[in-house]
Write a protein that holds these residues in place. Structure first.
Motif, PDB file in Angstrom:
ATOM      1  N   TRP A 103       0.832  -1.216   0.000  1.00 38.90           N
ATOM      2  CA  TRP A 103       0.000   0.000   0.000  1.00 38.90           C
ATOM      3  C   TRP A 103       0.859   1.256   0.000  1.00 38.90           C
ATOM      4  CZ3 TRP A 103      -3.908  -1.891   4.256  1.00 38.90           C
ATOM      5  CH2 TRP A 103      -4.889  -2.685   3.647  1.00 38.90           C
ATOM      6  N   LEU A 104       2.066   1.158   0.516  1.00 37.29           N
ATOM      7  CA  LEU A 104       2.972   2.310   0.538  1.00 37.29           C
ATOM      8  C   LEU A 104       3.681   2.517  -0.799  1.00 37.29           C
ATOM      9  CD1 LEU A 104       4.635   1.728   4.032  1.00 37.29           C
ATOM     10  CD2 LEU A 104       3.082   3.597   3.431  1.00 37.29           C
ATOM     11  N   THR A 105       3.620   1.530  -1.658  1.00 36.97           N
ATOM     12  CA  THR A 105       4.332   1.605  -2.943  1.00 36.97           C
ATOM     13  C   THR A 105       3.336   1.536  -4.101  1.00 36.97           C
ATOM     14  OG1 THR A 105       4.781  -0.788  -2.720  1.00 36.97           O
ATOM     15  CG2 THR A 105       6.515   0.738  -2.039  1.00 36.97           C
ATOM     16  N   ALA A 106       2.988   0.327  -4.516  1.00 40.65           N
ATOM     17  CA  ALA A 106       2.070   0.178  -5.656  1.00 40.65           C
ATOM     18  C   ALA A 106       0.708   0.790  -5.365  1.00 40.65           C
ATOM     19  CB  ALA A 106       1.925  -1.306  -6.007  1.00 40.65           C
ATOM     20  N   GLY A 107       0.270   0.759  -4.102  1.00 43.76           N
ATOM     21  CA  GLY A 107      -1.041   1.295  -3.756  1.00 43.76           C
ATOM     22  C   GLY A 107      -1.018   2.693  -3.189  1.00 43.76           C
ATOM     23  N   ARG A 108       0.119   3.376  -3.313  1.00 41.55           N
ATOM     24  CA  ARG A 108       0.268   4.679  -2.670  1.00 41.55           C
ATOM     25  C   ARG A 108      -0.794   5.696  -3.119  1.00 41.55           C
ATOM     26  NH1 ARG A 108       2.864   9.642  -3.223  1.00 41.55           N
ATOM     27  NH2 ARG A 108       3.731  10.443  -1.252  1.00 41.55           N
ATOM     28  N   SER A 109      -1.041   5.776  -4.421  1.00 43.17           N
ATOM     29  CA  SER A 109      -2.017   6.755  -4.919  1.00 43.17           C
ATOM     30  C   SER A 109      -3.401   6.473  -4.357  1.00 43.17           C
ATOM     31  CB  SER A 109      -2.061   6.727  -6.448  1.00 43.17           C
ATOM     32  OG  SER A 109      -0.881   7.268  -6.992  1.00 43.17           O
ATOM     33  N   ARG A 110      -3.759   5.213  -4.302  1.00 43.11           N
ATOM     34  CA  ARG A 110      -5.086   4.868  -3.771  1.00 43.11           C
ATOM     35  C   ARG A 110      -5.197   5.214  -2.293  1.00 43.11           C
ATOM     36  NH1 ARG A 110      -6.906  -0.606  -2.313  1.00 43.11           N
ATOM     37  NH2 ARG A 110      -5.185  -1.344  -3.605  1.00 43.11           N
ATOM     38  N   MET A 111      -4.131   4.980  -1.528  1.00 44.02           N
ATOM     39  CA  MET A 111      -4.184   5.303  -0.111  1.00 44.02           C
ATOM     40  C   MET A 111      -4.315   6.812   0.106  1.00 44.02           C
ATOM     41  SD  MET A 111      -4.225   2.454   1.422  1.00 44.02           S
ATOM     42  CE  MET A 111      -4.993   1.669   0.000  1.00 44.02           C
ATOM     43  N   LEU A 112      -3.557   7.599  -0.665  1.00 42.06           N
ATOM     44  CA  LEU A 112      -3.657   9.055  -0.555  1.00 42.06           C
ATOM     45  C   LEU A 112      -5.063   9.530  -0.911  1.00 42.06           C
ATOM     46  CD1 LEU A 112      -0.250  10.131  -2.147  1.00 42.06           C
ATOM     47  CD2 LEU A 112      -0.906  10.350   0.271  1.00 42.06           C
ATOM     48  N   ALA A 113      -5.622   8.956  -1.980  1.00 45.08           N
ATOM     49  CA  ALA A 113      -6.977   9.328  -2.391  1.00 45.08           C
ATOM     50  C   ALA A 113      -7.995   8.892  -1.341  1.00 45.08           C
ATOM     51  CB  ALA A 113      -7.308   8.699  -3.740  1.00 45.08           C
ATOM     52  N   ARG A 114      -7.765   7.724  -0.731  1.00 49.74           N
ATOM     53  CA  ARG A 114      -8.693   7.240   0.295  1.00 49.74           C
ATOM     54  C   ARG A 114      -8.725   8.190   1.487  1.00 49.74           C
ATOM     55  NH1 ARG A 114      -8.689   3.303   4.576  1.00 49.74           N
ATOM     56  NH2 ARG A 114      -6.575   2.592   4.141  1.00 49.74           N
ATOM     57  N   TYR A 115      -7.552   8.649   1.946  1.00 49.95           N
ATOM     58  CA  TYR A 115      -7.524   9.582   3.068  1.00 49.95           C
ATOM     59  C   TYR A 115      -8.217  10.896   2.699  1.00 49.95           C
ATOM     60  CZ  TYR A 115      -4.391   6.517   5.687  1.00 49.95           C
ATOM     61  OH  TYR A 115      -3.859   5.458   6.368  1.00 49.95           O
ATOM     62  N   ALA A 116      -8.002  11.361   1.479  1.00 50.66           N
ATOM     63  CA  ALA A 116      -8.662  12.594   1.033  1.00 50.66           C
ATOM     64  C   ALA A 116     -10.182  12.418   1.027  1.00 50.66           C
ATOM     65  CB  ALA A 116      -8.161  12.987  -0.352  1.00 50.66           C
ATOM     66  N   CYS A 117     -10.639  11.259   0.572  1.00 46.76           N
ATOM     67  CA  CYS A 117     -12.078  11.000   0.520  1.00 46.76           C
ATOM     68  C   CYS A 117     -12.666  10.835   1.918  1.00 46.76           C
ATOM     69  CB  CYS A 117     -12.364   9.762  -0.318  1.00 46.76           C
ATOM     70  SG  CYS A 117     -12.114   9.990  -2.091  1.00 46.76           S
ATOM     71  N   LEU A 118     -11.900  10.259   2.829  1.00 42.82           N
ATOM     72  CA  LEU A 118     -12.377  10.125   4.207  1.00 42.82           C
ATOM     73  C   LEU A 118     -12.643  11.504   4.810  1.00 42.82           C
ATOM     74  CD1 LEU A 118     -10.057   7.266   5.495  1.00 42.82           C
ATOM     75  CD2 LEU A 118     -12.555   7.182   5.374  1.00 42.82           C
TER      76      LEU A 118
END
Length: 205
Positions: A103-118
């Motif tokens: 999640w910190l590498t390949a999924g990094r963009s999704r995690m950043l977007a998830r926090y923004a959406c939260l």
């Protein structure tokens, strides 16, 4: 890949790079390489686009949990009456660390977007479907800690997920970005596994 996936994956990338303020139909078209007006033809309003983005994140989160299923208290993998011991917890910590590191590498963009959406969901209840990720992961954590002998697996499971989410946030955008090993390296996975093993042992007692 479906048009829904193409558009919403591009929206994830836009939010990860520019934040929610940067999310526009035009920006998504440009990121996806689509003709101008394509995104607005599918999602007429910005709200509709955000809802689709949140749904895509929730869908991808569910796929991650399904593909990285961990033993829970009622799974056949444990066997009747089998309890998780210290070596099992260490193995689980290694598995969870690998997922967090991805999640910190390949999924990094999704995690950043998830926090923004939260953050966006605090003002727009219709976006709270994104919290489904937490519901599924908490159920999984409760099963693990029940099998490890936790006296209150419901509470301990919730605490474990909260701690893991904090660990991810720290490594993604917090002070951990300065002191932790580089994500995607064996050192990162080893360091994460050590932290997670400590949490599992503490919460299973």
């Amino acid at each position: 890949m479906s048009r829904f996936a193409v558009i919403t994956d591009a929206a994830i990338a836009v939010v990860a790079d520019l934040g929610m303020r940067g999310l526009t139909h035009r920006a998504v078209d440009a990121r996806a390489g689509l003709p101008l007006g394509t995104t607005s033809a599918y999602y007429r309003t910005r709200r509709a686009l955000i809802e689709a983005l949140v749904q895509r994140i929730a869908d991808l989160d569910r796929v991650d949990l399904a593909e990285n299923s961990l033993p829970a208290g009622d799974t056949p993998a444990l066997g009747p009456g089998r309890r998780l011991g210290p070596s099992d917890l260490d193995q689980l910590a290694t598995q969870i660390a690998a997922l967090v590191d991805r999640w910190l590498t390949a999924g990094r963009s999704r995690m950043l977007a998830r926090y923004a959406c939260l953050l966006e969901a605090t003002h727009h209840p219709e976006l709270r479907v994104i919290l489904d990720h937490g519901t599924a992961s908490r159920a999984q954590a409760r099963g693990i800690l029940a099998a490890a002998g936790a006296t209150d697996p419901e509470r301990a499971g919730d605490h474990l997920v909260a701690c893991l989410d904090g660990l991810l946030f720290d490594r993604l955008v917090g002070a951990g970005t300065r002191s932790a090993p580089e994500p995607g390296t064996p050192e990162s996975r080893s360091d994460l596994a050590a932290a997670i093993a400590t949490l599992l042992r503490a919460m299973s007692g």
